[in-house]
Design an enzyme around this catalytic site. Structure first.
Site, PDB file in Angstrom:
ATOM      1  N   ARG A  55       0.846  -1.183   0.000  1.00 16.81           N
ATOM      2  CA  ARG A  55       0.000   0.000   0.000  1.00 16.81           C
ATOM      3  C   ARG A  55       0.886   1.239   0.000  1.00 16.81           C
ATOM      4  O   ARG A  55       1.969   1.228   0.591  1.00 16.81           O
ATOM      5  CB  ARG A  55      -0.863   0.028   1.269  1.00 16.81           C
ATOM      6  CG  ARG A  55      -1.996  -0.951   1.266  1.00 16.81           C
ATOM      7  CD  ARG A  55      -2.904  -0.760   2.456  1.00 16.81           C
ATOM      8  NE  ARG A  55      -2.323  -1.254   3.690  1.00 16.81           N
ATOM      9  CZ  ARG A  55      -1.769  -0.512   4.630  1.00 16.81           C
ATOM     10  NH1 ARG A  55      -1.712   0.800   4.502  1.00 16.81           N
ATOM     11  NH2 ARG A  55      -1.279  -1.047   5.720  1.00 16.81           N
ATOM     12  N   TYR A  71      -1.386  -3.584  -6.852  1.00 12.80           N
ATOM     13  CA  TYR A  71      -1.166  -4.363  -5.635  1.00 12.80           C
ATOM     14  C   TYR A  71      -2.236  -4.189  -4.550  1.00 12.80           C
ATOM     15  O   TYR A  71      -2.626  -3.064  -4.227  1.00 12.80           O
ATOM     16  CB  TYR A  71       0.198  -4.000  -5.024  1.00 12.80           C
ATOM     17  CG  TYR A  71       0.720  -5.139  -4.181  1.00 12.80           C
ATOM     18  CD1 TYR A  71       1.396  -6.184  -4.783  1.00 12.80           C
ATOM     19  CD2 TYR A  71       0.468  -5.220  -2.825  1.00 12.80           C
ATOM     20  CE1 TYR A  71       1.831  -7.267  -4.041  1.00 12.80           C
ATOM     21  CE2 TYR A  71       0.898  -6.294  -2.073  1.00 12.80           C
ATOM     22  CZ  TYR A  71       1.584  -7.310  -2.686  1.00 12.80           C
ATOM     23  OH  TYR A  71       2.009  -8.390  -1.963  1.00 12.80           O
ATOM     24  N   LYS A 108      -9.519  -2.091   1.736  1.00 15.65           N
ATOM     25  CA  LYS A 108      -9.237  -0.917   2.567  1.00 15.65           C
ATOM     26  C   LYS A 108     -10.029   0.311   2.091  1.00 15.65           C
ATOM     27  O   LYS A 108     -10.514   1.101   2.901  1.00 15.65           O
ATOM     28  CB  LYS A 108      -7.742  -0.615   2.553  1.00 15.65           C
ATOM     29  CG  LYS A 108      -6.862  -1.789   2.956  1.00 15.65           C
ATOM     30  CD  LYS A 108      -7.142  -2.269   4.355  1.00 15.65           C
ATOM     31  CE  LYS A 108      -6.173  -3.380   4.745  1.00 15.65           C
ATOM     32  NZ  LYS A 108      -6.452  -3.881   6.093  1.00 15.65           N
ATOM     33  N   HIS A 138     -11.039  -1.860  11.380  1.00 17.56           N
ATOM     34  CA  HIS A 138      -9.948  -2.731  10.963  1.00 17.56           C
ATOM     35  C   HIS A 138      -9.785  -3.810  12.043  1.00 17.56           C
ATOM     36  O   HIS A 138      -8.866  -3.768  12.849  1.00 17.56           O
ATOM     37  CB  HIS A 138      -8.673  -1.876  10.847  1.00 17.56           C
ATOM     38  CG  HIS A 138      -7.523  -2.563  10.193  1.00 17.56           C
ATOM     39  ND1 HIS A 138      -6.221  -2.148  10.358  1.00 17.56           N
ATOM     40  CD2 HIS A 138      -7.461  -3.628   9.364  1.00 17.56           C
ATOM     41  CE1 HIS A 138      -5.423  -2.929   9.661  1.00 17.56           C
ATOM     42  NE2 HIS A 138      -6.139  -3.833   9.050  1.00 17.56           N
ATOM     43  N   SER A 153      -1.418  -3.702  10.967  1.00 15.56           N
ATOM     44  CA  SER A 153      -0.955  -4.738  10.051  1.00 15.56           C
ATOM     45  C   SER A 153       0.267  -5.435  10.640  1.00 15.56           C
ATOM     46  O   SER A 153       1.066  -4.817  11.337  1.00 15.56           O
ATOM     47  CB  SER A 153      -0.561  -4.117   8.718  1.00 15.56           C
ATOM     48  OG  SER A 153      -1.553  -3.223   8.309  1.00 15.56           O
ATOM     49  N   CYS A 199       0.581  -7.789  12.934  1.00 15.52           N
ATOM     50  CA  CYS A 199       0.615  -8.139  14.357  1.00 15.52           C
ATOM     51  C   CYS A 199       0.041  -9.524  14.578  1.00 15.52           C
ATOM     52  O   CYS A 199      -0.265  -9.902  15.708  1.00 15.52           O
ATOM     53  CB  CYS A 199      -0.186  -7.137  15.179  1.00 15.52           C
ATOM     54  SG  CYS A 199       0.694  -5.613  15.500  1.00 15.52           S
ATOM     55  N   ASP A 216      -9.781  -9.428   9.045  1.00 16.12           N
ATOM     56  CA  ASP A 216      -9.240  -8.084   8.792  1.00 16.12           C
ATOM     57  C   ASP A 216     -10.225  -6.948   9.041  1.00 16.12           C
ATOM     58  O   ASP A 216      -9.822  -5.889   9.499  1.00 16.12           O
ATOM     59  CB  ASP A 216      -8.735  -8.010   7.344  1.00 16.12           C
ATOM     60  CG  ASP A 216      -7.782  -6.846   7.103  1.00 16.12           C
ATOM     61  OD1 ASP A 216      -6.976  -6.545   8.000  1.00 16.12           O
ATOM     62  OD2 ASP A 216      -7.859  -6.228   6.032  1.00 16.12           O
ATOM     63  N   ARG A 234       1.859 -12.205  -0.337  1.00 18.09           N
ATOM     64  CA  ARG A 234       0.515 -12.531   0.139  1.00 18.09           C
ATOM     65  C   ARG A 234      -0.048 -13.812  -0.460  1.00 18.09           C
ATOM     66  O   ARG A 234       0.326 -14.203  -1.557  1.00 18.09           O
ATOM     67  CB  ARG A 234      -0.441 -11.399  -0.278  1.00 18.09           C
ATOM     68  CG  ARG A 234      -0.091 -10.029   0.261  1.00 18.09           C
ATOM     69  CD  ARG A 234      -0.506  -9.878   1.676  1.00 18.09           C
ATOM     70  NE  ARG A 234      -0.152  -8.574   2.227  1.00 18.09           N
ATOM     71  CZ  ARG A 234      -0.880  -7.936   3.138  1.00 18.09           C
ATOM     72  NH1 ARG A 234      -1.980  -8.471   3.611  1.00 18.09           N
ATOM     73  NH2 ARG A 234      -0.493  -6.776   3.610  1.00 18.09           N
TER      74      ARG A 234
HETATM   75  C1  OXD Z   1      -3.147  -4.309   6.018  1.00 15.15           C
HETATM   76  C2  OXD Z   1      -3.667  -5.484   5.302  1.00 15.15           C
HETATM   77  O1  OXD Z   1      -2.221  -3.676   5.548  1.00 15.15           O
HETATM   78  O2  OXD Z   1      -4.593  -6.101   5.818  1.00 15.15           O
HETATM   79  O3  OXD Z   1      -3.659  -4.022   7.098  1.00 15.15           O
HETATM   80  O4  OXD Z   1      -3.203  -5.763   4.200  1.00 15.15           O
HETATM   81 MN    MN Z   2      -5.413  -5.131   7.491  1.00 13.64          MN
END
Ligand code: OXD
Ligand code: MN
Length: 662
Positions: A125, A275, A284, A304, A326, A328, A351, A445
């Site tokens: 991102r 991406y 998102k 989130h 993200s 964690c 997510d 991913r």
């Molecule tokens: C993030 C994802 O960046 O879920 O939080 O990809």
């Molecule tokens: Mn996320």
């Protein structure tokens, strides 16, 4: 719909290739679009797809969708328009065609799995190029203190955005097909679900959206029936003929990426990146940024957060939503295999949570997504066997490494590499174990259908959602923050969410191990002013509602030896057991300056193989907390300034007082 002069359409909007073939499309145009014009380009594309069995014609779409396609086709000038039906046949055609273009490879070791390698300039991102546009800047971001750079999102004026859009999107799909993706966020027809139409020039995106959302023409019936839809436009920004060389056959325009949102129009326009969160716009962009603005307007929460169901050995079940920045381990927690006998964790989502109070005052949550876009490195049969099982079929991998026997590989996969098997890195280079280079990109991913996960909850697709009894906030905090604590009440809980901090992640463009403020794990995803978001959270606590308890967890505290104190993963059930008890009225907490801590012995350590220093894990060093409160104060003073709700400022003052008198 008003008739528009065809000549002006030909010179302005029509794609070059369509112009050449105008004559052959003419009769079709008249049949499908007797009065409507730039749909001529669309009709040319449709003509081609009429050869296939399933054909959806633009003229059959709801007028609002036709109008949207028409407007964007005029701007982007695709050669063809294809309306996706979301079928397996269609998907297979996309995959075969991507394979032929060299953009993906089949992974014969698994069933219907594919590997894409991106241009190394397009791997995450891009927060610095993600903007929200509104008339007033203050609707989008708090005004930072003079001389301080705002860190709570980027605002762009409508005029600047229009210019940026024109510059980037005009003719950006020339020579390509525009795919029209009707999708639902959440179970179709559900009271919390919403609909979207994504227009994209990337088949990779179309295929990934089919995994991540519910792609079906039935969405169009709901729109025809009067439901609104979120407008999502995406282009990789590489019209044909190409003007720059492709790297890994991955079209993009990294220098000009722009991921823009217009909440007032429920509209997203994303350019230049193929991406993840930049291009799979349901995730998102829709579910969080635009979603949070819709949620504010309509009085619910778009967060989130993962959602999990937890069942105790007596068969009693509760649901928890949890926000972590993200990287964690959200996906790991959502699919955890508990180490304590008799306990069960089931996954509703990993997510995003959309949560709304029902008529009885219960907070109910749905996972608006349909798949997992999980970080691959670190995922193994040990850390997350459910994710491993999920991604062995119907999965699109991106930027992982490849094995010569047709499989995938990444750091932390924890599987021996068989003799004679070679590895090719995400950069398409020969890779040997021990190499300094990463085999897989840190943000590589797997994109896999959620329904394939063995740990999915029976109610994960319940249209009404599941009842939420607790909300957990967490972060990656190597120092000072205990394993778990509970908020005194909702207002304190909102403060805890607002003051979340965590180590930086590979999912965005930042590197390193810096501790960053990430309130509610939403910093990159707020669709509107964070101060107003806090007001909205505070307003949730209304009489007659069952307000969830709020907790904070930290699996990542390190000891003096630099090692993690807590084993994490399946052992986290011990923390969830305490939380479960608290939700159920157990009186096993003690007051501390930062919140309620488990009383001595309340965390079940039975059968834990490792010797955990619980004292070190729960220690609250005064100096650390004084510094922490200072950091939070500085952040609020510099970033949120006058938009900080008084209630939150008061919570900070109370914490400071309690910490000072420790
Ligand atoms: C993030 C994802 O960046 O879920 O939080 O990809
Ligand atoms: Mn996320």
């Amino acid at each position: 719909m008003a008739a528009i002069d065809v000549t002006s359409v030909q010179s302005a909007g029509l794609p070059k290739r369509a112009r050449k073939t105008d004559a052959s499309c003419g009769s079709m145009v008249h049949k499908l679009f007797p009065t409507h014009n730039s749909a001529r380009a669309i009709a040319c594309g449709i003509a081609r797809y009429q050869k296939t069995e399933r054909v959806i014609k633009v003229a059959q779409l709801p007028a609002s969708v036709q109008q949207y396609i028409d407007e964007k086709a005029s701007l982007c000038q695709p050669d063809e328009v294809h309306i996706c039906d979301g079928s397996a046949d269609e998907n297979m055609r996309f995959m075969k065609s991507l394979q032929k273009d060299g953009m993906i490879k089949a992974l014969p070791k698994y069933d219907n799995c594919w590997l894409a390698r991106t241009d190394p300039k397009d791997v995450a991102r891009v927060e610095s190029k993600t903007v929200i546009s509104s008339e007033k800047r203050s609707d989008t971001i708090p005004t930072p203190k003079d001389g301080v750079e705002g860190k709570l999102g980027y605002w762009m004026s409508p005029a600047d955005l229009q210019n940026a859009i024109k510059e980037r999107f005009t003719g950006c799909m020339q020579g390509r097909t525009m795919y029209v993706i009707p999708f639902s966020m959440g179970p179709l027809g559900g009271p919390i679900s919403k609909y979207g139409i994504e227009l994209t020039d990337s088949k990779y995106v179309a295929a990934s959206m089919r995994i991540m959302t519910r792609v079906t023409p039935r969405v169009l019936d709901y729109i025809d029936g009067g439901e609104d839809f979120v407008k999502c436009l995406h282009s990789v920004g590489a019209p044909l003929p190409l003007t720059r060389e492709l790297v890994n056959n991955w079209p993009c325009d990294p220098e000009n990426v722009l991921v823009s949102h217009i909440p007032a129009n429920n509209e997203i326009m994303s350019y230049g990146s193929g991406y993840g969160g930049n291009s799979l716009l349901g995730k998102k962009c829709f579910a969080l940024r635009i979603g949070s603005t819709i949620a504010k307007r309509e009085g619910w929460l778009a967060e989130h957060m993962l959602i999990l169901g937890i069942t105790n050995p007596e068969g009693k079940k509760k649901y928890i939503a949890a926000a972590f920045p993200s990287a964690c381990g959200k996906t790991n927690l959502a699919m955890m295999q508990p180490s304590l006998p008799g306990w069960k964790i089931e996954c509703v989502g990993d997510d995003i949570a959309w949560m709304k109070f029902d008529g009885e005052g219960r907070l109910r949550a749905i996972n608006p997504e349909n798949g997992f876009f999980g970080v691959a490195p670190g995922t193994s049969m040990k850390t997350n066997p459910n994710a491993m099982k999920t991604c062995m079929t119907n999965t699109v991998f991106t930027n992982v490494a490849e094995t010569s026997d047709g499989g995938v590989y990444w750091e932390g996969m924890d599987e021996p590499i068989p003799d004679g098997v070679d590895i090719t890195s995400w950069k398409n280079e020969k890779w040997t174990p021990g190499s300094e280079e990463l085999a897989a990109h840190a943000n590589s991913r797997f994109c896999a259908p959620a329904g394939q996960c063995p740990a999915m909850d029976a109610d994960w697709e319940s249209p009404d959602g599941v009842p939420i009894d607790a909300i957990i906030f967490g972060g990656r905090r190597p120092q000072g923050v205990p394993l778990v604590y509970e908020a005194f009440d909702w207002r304190h809980g909102v403060f805890i969410g607002a003051s979340m901090r965590s180590e930086a992640t590979a999912a965005a463009e930042f590197g390193g191990k810096k501790i960053m403020h990430d309130p509610f794990a939403m910093r990159p995803f707020f669709g509107y002013n964070f101060g107003h978001y806090l007001e909205h959270w505070l307003s949730i606590d209304k009489p007659g509602r069952h307000i969830p308890k709020v907790f904070h967890v930290n699996w990542f505290r390190k000891g003096a030896d630099g090692k993690f104190i807590w084993p994490g993963f399946g052992e986290n059930i011990r923390v969830l057991e305490w939380i479960f008890g608290r939700m159920d009225g157990a009186e096993n907490a003690v007051k501390s300056p930062i919140g309620l801590l488990p009383s001595e012995g309340a965390i079940n350590l039975d059968g834990l193989n490792e010797n955990v220093d619980m004292k070190e894990l729960f220690e609250l060093p005064k100096g650390f907390w004084q510094q922490e409160t200072e950091e939070i104060k500085k952040y609020f003073d510099e970033q949120v300034t006058t938009d900080l709700p008084t209630d939150v400022a008061q919570e900070l003052n109370s914490l400071k007082e309690r910490v000072d008198s420790m």
